[in-house]
Design a protein around this motif. Structure first.
Motif, PDB file in Angstrom:
ATOM      1  N   HIS A  13      72.377  14.622  69.572  1.00  0.00           N
ATOM      2  CA  HIS A  13      73.340  15.728  69.570  1.00  0.00           C
ATOM      3  C   HIS A  13      74.382  15.548  68.472  1.00  0.00           C
ATOM      4  CE1 HIS A  13      71.357  16.556  73.310  1.00  0.00           C
ATOM      5  NE2 HIS A  13      71.753  15.405  73.787  1.00  0.00           N
ATOM      6  N   ASP A  15      76.622  15.968  65.147  1.00  0.00           N
ATOM      7  CA  ASP A  15      77.287  17.021  64.413  1.00  0.00           C
ATOM      8  C   ASP A  15      77.195  16.619  62.940  1.00  0.00           C
ATOM      9  OD1 ASP A  15      80.396  17.974  63.429  1.00  0.00           O
ATOM     10  OD2 ASP A  15      79.094  19.414  64.455  1.00  0.00           O
ATOM     11  N   LEU A 103      69.970  18.115  60.095  1.00  0.00           N
ATOM     12  CA  LEU A 103      70.146  18.494  61.501  1.00  0.00           C
ATOM     13  C   LEU A 103      69.301  19.711  61.874  1.00  0.00           C
ATOM     14  CD1 LEU A 103      73.963  17.876  62.003  1.00  0.00           C
ATOM     15  CD2 LEU A 103      72.035  16.461  62.770  1.00  0.00           C
ATOM     16  N   ALA A 104      69.148  20.663  60.951  1.00  0.00           N
ATOM     17  CA  ALA A 104      68.317  21.842  61.233  1.00  0.00           C
ATOM     18  C   ALA A 104      66.866  21.429  61.450  1.00  0.00           C
ATOM     19  CB  ALA A 104      68.421  22.847  60.090  1.00  0.00           C
ATOM     20  N   GLN A 106      65.828  18.384  62.313  1.00  0.00           N
ATOM     21  CA  GLN A 106      65.814  17.579  63.540  1.00  0.00           C
ATOM     22  C   GLN A 106      65.781  18.481  64.780  1.00  0.00           C
ATOM     23  OE1 GLN A 106      65.173  14.644  64.376  1.00  0.00           O
ATOM     24  NE2 GLN A 106      66.712  13.616  65.603  1.00  0.00           N
ATOM     25  N   ASP A 107      66.624  19.509  64.787  1.00  0.00           N
ATOM     26  CA  ASP A 107      66.691  20.420  65.935  1.00  0.00           C
ATOM     27  C   ASP A 107      65.418  21.232  66.129  1.00  0.00           C
ATOM     28  OD1 ASP A 107      69.239  19.521  66.467  1.00  0.00           O
ATOM     29  OD2 ASP A 107      70.242  21.271  65.603  1.00  0.00           O
ATOM     30  N   PRO A 112      62.278  14.869  68.550  1.00  0.00           N
ATOM     31  CA  PRO A 112      63.247  14.449  67.537  1.00  0.00           C
ATOM     32  C   PRO A 112      62.791  13.223  66.745  1.00  0.00           C
ATOM     33  CG  PRO A 112      64.350  14.833  69.631  1.00  0.00           C
ATOM     34  CD  PRO A 112      62.869  14.898  69.894  1.00  0.00           C
TER      35      PRO A 112
END
Length: 195
Positions: A13, A15, A103-104, A106-107, A112
Motif C-alpha cells: 500500500h 504511496d 505503483l500503477a 504494481q497495482d 504484486p
C-alpha cells in the motif's frame, strides 16, 4: 526502505512519496539484475510489468531507469541559470512520474511484485545511458515503442539501439494485442525526452 540505490521490496500500500529515487545510474557496487527502461509510455509500462516478472523468476533485483535529456534541442549561451532551474524541475517531475508508474504497474498486477526494486532517474542521452547501464546487468527490458513521435515504426529508437548494441540480453515487450487489457494503465507521467 534502505538507501535509494539499494534494491528493496515495495512497501504494501505504498504511496509515491514512500519510494526513494536515486540520481545515479544503476551500476556497481549494486548487484547485477534486470534493468527496465521506463519513459511513462504505455509500452514502457508493459515492459516494466514484464521486467517485474523476469526479476521474480530469476531471483534478481529490478532496477527501473528513467533518463531525462535536459537539452534535447540544445540551448543558447548565457541561459545556464534558466536551464539549470528548468532541468531541476524536469528531474523532479521525472522522479515523481517514475514513482507513479511503478505503483500503477504494481497495482494492476494480479499478484504484486514481491522482489527487490531500485528506482533511478538520471540526466543524459537516453540511448547512451541505457546502453552503458546494460553492461552491468543480466537482462535489459524495454517497450517496443516509447514516447517518440513515430508511432508507425515497429521499434522506437531506444529499443532499436538496445537490440543492436546492448551488452546484455534484451527483451523487447510489444504492446498487447488490440482488444486485450494491458497490464497497467499509464500514470499520466510522460515527460518528453525521458526513457
Amino acid at each position: 526502505m534502505p538507501a535509494p540505490h539499494e534494491p528493496a521490496r515495495l512497501p504494501p500500500h505504498a504511496d509515491a512519496a514512500d519510494l526513494p529515487v536515486s540520481a545515479t545510474p544503476p551500476g556497481p557496487p549494486l548487484a547485477p539484475g534486470v534493468l527496465a527502461a521506463v519513459d511513462g509510455s504505455n509500452g514502457s509500462l508493459w515492459a516494466l510489468d514484464r521486467a517485474m516478472t523476469e526479476a521474480e523468476l530469476l531471483g534478481l533485483p529490478l532496477y527501473v531507469l528513467s533518463v531525462v535529456d535536459p537539452s534535447p534541442g540544445g540551448y543558447t549561451l548565457g541561459m545556464a541559470e534558466i536551464v539549470r532551474d528548468g532541468v531541476a524541475r524536469l528531474l523532479h517531475s521525472a522522479r515523481d512520474g517514475l514513482r507513479r508508474s511503478v505503483l500503477a504497474v504494481q497495482d494492476a498486477r494480479p499478484r504484486p511484485f514481491a522482489g527487490r526494486v531500485s528506482l533511478h532517474v538520471v540526466p543524459g542521452d537516453a540511448i547512451a545511458t541505457v546502453l552503458d547501464c546494460s553492461a552491468r546487468h543480466h537482462t535489459l527490458v524495454v517497450g517496443a515503442r516509447g514516447n517518440g513521435g513515430f508511432a508507425r515504426l515497429l521499434l522506437g529508437s531506444v529499443s532499436t539501439a538496445a537490440v543492436h548494441h546492448a551488452a546484455c540480453p534484451v527483451l523487447v515487450v510489444p504492446a498487447p494485442a488490440a482488444g486485450s487489457a494491458p497490464a497497467a494503465r499509464p500514470a499520466n507521467s510522460a515527460v518528453e525526452g525521458r526513457v
